[in-house]
Design a protein around this motif. Structure first.
Motif, PDB file in Angstrom:
ATOM      1  N   VAL A   4       0.845  -1.186   0.000  1.00  0.00           N
ATOM      2  CA  VAL A   4       0.000   0.000   0.000  1.00  0.00           C
ATOM      3  C   VAL A   4       0.884   1.241   0.000  1.00  0.00           C
ATOM      4  CG1 VAL A   4      -1.877   1.210   1.153  1.00  0.00           C
ATOM      5  CG2 VAL A   4      -1.685  -1.275   1.373  1.00  0.00           C
ATOM      6  N   TYR A   5       0.704   2.076  -0.988  1.00  0.00           N
ATOM      7  CA  TYR A   5       1.454   3.330  -1.112  1.00  0.00           C
ATOM      8  C   TYR A   5       0.482   4.439  -0.745  1.00  0.00           C
ATOM      9  CZ  TYR A   5       4.625   0.231  -3.537  1.00  0.00           C
ATOM     10  OH  TYR A   5       5.474  -0.815  -3.849  1.00  0.00           O
ATOM     11  N   SER A   6       0.725   5.066   0.403  1.00  0.00           N
ATOM     12  CA  SER A   6      -0.344   5.878   0.955  1.00  0.00           C
ATOM     13  C   SER A   6       0.172   6.957   1.884  1.00  0.00           C
ATOM     14  CB  SER A   6      -1.325   4.947   1.696  1.00  0.00           C
ATOM     15  OG  SER A   6      -2.484   5.634   2.082  1.00  0.00           O
ATOM     16  N   TRP A   7      -0.761   7.710   2.431  1.00  0.00           N
ATOM     17  CA  TRP A   7      -0.477   8.750   3.403  1.00  0.00           C
ATOM     18  C   TRP A   7      -1.714   8.882   4.299  1.00  0.00           C
ATOM     19  CZ3 TRP A   7       3.827  10.125   5.198  1.00  0.00           C
ATOM     20  CH2 TRP A   7       4.057  11.355   5.847  1.00  0.00           C
ATOM     21  N   ALA A   8      -1.582   9.562   5.420  1.00  0.00           N
ATOM     22  CA  ALA A   8      -2.680   9.656   6.383  1.00  0.00           C
ATOM     23  C   ALA A   8      -3.655  10.757   5.984  1.00  0.00           C
ATOM     24  CB  ALA A   8      -2.131   9.895   7.783  1.00  0.00           C
ATOM     25  N   THR A   9      -4.410  10.500   4.934  1.00  0.00           N
ATOM     26  CA  THR A   9      -5.446  11.400   4.446  1.00  0.00           C
ATOM     27  C   THR A   9      -6.760  10.628   4.398  1.00  0.00           C
ATOM     28  OG1 THR A   9      -5.262  10.818   2.113  1.00  0.00           O
ATOM     29  CG2 THR A   9      -3.691  12.468   2.963  1.00  0.00           C
ATOM     30  N   PRO A  10      -7.887  11.301   4.183  1.00  0.00           N
ATOM     31  CA  PRO A  10      -9.152  10.562   4.074  1.00  0.00           C
ATOM     32  C   PRO A  10      -9.119   9.466   3.009  1.00  0.00           C
ATOM     33  CG  PRO A  10      -9.617  12.875   4.391  1.00  0.00           C
ATOM     34  CD  PRO A  10      -8.122  12.769   4.222  1.00  0.00           C
ATOM     35  N   VAL A 202      -7.345   4.212  10.904  1.00  0.00           N
ATOM     36  CA  VAL A 202      -7.072   5.653  10.921  1.00  0.00           C
ATOM     37  C   VAL A 202      -5.755   5.993  11.610  1.00  0.00           C
ATOM     38  CG1 VAL A 202      -9.513   6.273  10.759  1.00  0.00           C
ATOM     39  CG2 VAL A 202      -8.438   6.047  13.018  1.00  0.00           C
ATOM     40  N   GLN A 203      -5.148   5.007  12.274  1.00  0.00           N
ATOM     41  CA  GLN A 203      -3.844   5.244  12.887  1.00  0.00           C
ATOM     42  C   GLN A 203      -2.691   4.947  11.934  1.00  0.00           C
ATOM     43  OE1 GLN A 203      -3.171   6.732  15.828  1.00  0.00           O
ATOM     44  NE2 GLN A 203      -5.371   7.098  15.782  1.00  0.00           N
ATOM     45  N   VAL A 204      -2.981   4.306  10.800  1.00  0.00           N
ATOM     46  CA  VAL A 204      -1.922   3.974   9.848  1.00  0.00           C
ATOM     47  C   VAL A 204      -1.294   5.258   9.319  1.00  0.00           C
ATOM     48  CG1 VAL A 204      -1.392   2.887   7.638  1.00  0.00           C
ATOM     49  CG2 VAL A 204      -3.007   1.779   9.225  1.00  0.00           C
ATOM     50  N   ASP A 207       1.151   8.971  12.643  1.00  0.00           N
ATOM     51  CA  ASP A 207       2.245   9.562  13.411  1.00  0.00           C
ATOM     52  C   ASP A 207       3.252  10.275  12.519  1.00  0.00           C
ATOM     53  OD1 ASP A 207       2.977   7.077  12.341  1.00  0.00           O
ATOM     54  OD2 ASP A 207       4.564   6.800  13.822  1.00  0.00           O
ATOM     55  N   LEU A 208       3.182  10.022  11.207  1.00  0.00           N
ATOM     56  CA  LEU A 208       4.129  10.657  10.278  1.00  0.00           C
ATOM     57  C   LEU A 208       3.605  11.973   9.700  1.00  0.00           C
ATOM     58  CD1 LEU A 208       5.444   7.594   8.206  1.00  0.00           C
ATOM     59  CD2 LEU A 208       6.467   8.670  10.223  1.00  0.00           C
ATOM     60  N   ARG A 209       2.306  12.121   9.687  1.00  0.00           N
ATOM     61  CA  ARG A 209       1.739  13.321   9.081  1.00  0.00           C
ATOM     62  C   ARG A 209       1.886  14.522  10.005  1.00  0.00           C
ATOM     63  NH1 ARG A 209      -4.341  14.228   6.470  1.00  0.00           N
ATOM     64  NH2 ARG A 209      -4.008  16.426   5.935  1.00  0.00           N
ATOM     65  N   LYS A 210       2.377  15.618   9.448  1.00  0.00           N
ATOM     66  CA  LYS A 210       2.559  16.854  10.199  1.00  0.00           C
ATOM     67  C   LYS A 210       1.711  17.957   9.567  1.00  0.00           C
ATOM     68  CE  LYS A 210       5.729  14.682  12.526  1.00  0.00           C
ATOM     69  NZ  LYS A 210       5.418  14.149  13.876  1.00  0.00           N
ATOM     70  N   PRO A 211       1.366  18.980  10.343  1.00  0.00           N
ATOM     71  CA  PRO A 211       0.605  20.100   9.784  1.00  0.00           C
ATOM     72  C   PRO A 211       1.371  20.781   8.646  1.00  0.00           C
ATOM     73  CG  PRO A 211       0.607  20.180  12.176  1.00  0.00           C
ATOM     74  CD  PRO A 211       1.593  19.122  11.789  1.00  0.00           C
ATOM     75  N   LEU A 212       0.623  21.259   7.668  1.00  0.00           N
ATOM     76  CA  LEU A 212       1.253  21.956   6.539  1.00  0.00           C
ATOM     77  C   LEU A 212       1.576  23.387   6.948  1.00  0.00           C
ATOM     78  CD1 LEU A 212      -0.868  20.792   3.478  1.00  0.00           C
ATOM     79  CD2 LEU A 212       1.448  20.105   4.074  1.00  0.00           C
ATOM     80  N   VAL A 213       2.773  23.570   7.469  1.00  0.00           N
ATOM     81  CA  VAL A 213       3.145  24.896   7.957  1.00  0.00           C
ATOM     82  C   VAL A 213       4.271  25.524   7.142  1.00  0.00           C
ATOM     83  CG1 VAL A 213       2.359  24.443  10.297  1.00  0.00           C
ATOM     84  CG2 VAL A 213       4.707  23.869   9.662  1.00  0.00           C
ATOM     85  N   ASP A 214       4.992  24.728   6.353  1.00  0.00           N
ATOM     86  CA  ASP A 214       6.110  25.310   5.617  1.00  0.00           C
ATOM     87  C   ASP A 214       5.741  25.519   4.155  1.00  0.00           C
ATOM     88  OD1 ASP A 214       7.457  22.913   3.912  1.00  0.00           O
ATOM     89  OD2 ASP A 214       6.694  22.140   5.819  1.00  0.00           O
ATOM     90  N   ASP A 215       6.415  26.457   3.538  1.00  0.00           N
ATOM     91  CA  ASP A 215       6.105  26.845   2.164  1.00  0.00           C
ATOM     92  C   ASP A 215       6.378  25.721   1.172  1.00  0.00           C
ATOM     93  OD1 ASP A 215       5.316  29.329   3.023  1.00  0.00           O
ATOM     94  OD2 ASP A 215       7.260  30.285   2.633  1.00  0.00           O
TER      95      ASP A 215
END
Length: 230
Positions: A4-10, A202-204, A207-215
């Protein structure tokens, strides 16, 4: 084994939940969309639209590996592979599919735009915020009405329609939603959130996803990089 190639999004969590619900063995490969992993050539080979999630199943329908992108297609594939969460009768199956398409064509795109203009847009455009917030509320109302007479989104059985919709509603506060306006949907949401497979799904990668704060991250997701020809 399913990769699975993925990220912590809906959209990512839809597939994570489905895999957990089905009990299939899988390996997760993080695709950090804020760092631009979705544009790497090796990922584009399995997801030419540079979107997560995507999967590779080394035991496809004919015994050969198969790769798939688009979360709705992946849910249908996994339902077909396991015989779970999609009814067999034509009548019930198409009742589920119409609500899956409702998520793919309505809930996902519209709530995604709501997130963008309410949270991520560099400038607050009142017209856009109001347009997408109001459309989000309308969609919540459609689901609330459906759930007034059904236990689950597509009827009385838990299906891929529920799995597809649930992750998108987890950010209800960011969408300007007051649960008091949607009591039937809230009851459904609370029930789904307590399913063990959902809690694991939903925990998959969470822990790696961070808020989008940088440009740089914002540029990768919303800037010119997104539109380059590849």
């Amino acid at each position: 084994m399913i990769d699975v190639y993925s990220w912590a999004t809906p959209n990512g969590h839809k597939v994570h939940i489905m895999l957990e619900e089905c009990g299939l063995p899988y390996r997760v490969h993080p695709i950090n969309i804020g760092a631009g992993d979705q544009f790497r050539p090796e990922f584009l080979k399995i997801s030419p639209n540079n979107k997560i999630p995507a999967i590779v199943d080394d035991k496809g329908p004919d015994g050969q590996p198969i790769s798939l992108f688009e979360s709705g297609a992946i849910l249908l594939y996994l339902a077909s592979k396991t015989g779970k969460f999609l009814p067999r009768s034509d009548r019930q199956k198409f009742e589920v599919l119409q609500w899956l398409m409702f998520q793919m064509g309505g809930v996902g795109p519209m709530l995604g735009q709501t997130h963008h203009f309410r949270i991520y847009a560099p400038e607050k455009i009142e017209y856009a915020v109001n347009r997408y917030t109001n459309e989000t509320k309308r969609l919540y109302g459609v689901m609330d009405k459906q759930l007034a007479t059904h236990r689950y989104i597509a009827g009385d059985e838990y299906t891929i329609a529920d799995i597809a919709i649930f992750p998108w509603l987890r950010s209800w506060q960011n969408q300007g939603i007051d649960w008091a306006d949607y009591p039937h949907l809230k009851k459904w949401f609370d029930e789904i959130s307590l399913r063990p497979a959902v809690m694991r799904g939903v925990q998959v990668l969470a822990d790696l996803r961070k808020p989008l704060v940088d440009d740089k991250a914002r540029e990768m997701m919303f800037g010119a990089t997104q539109y380059q020809k590849r």
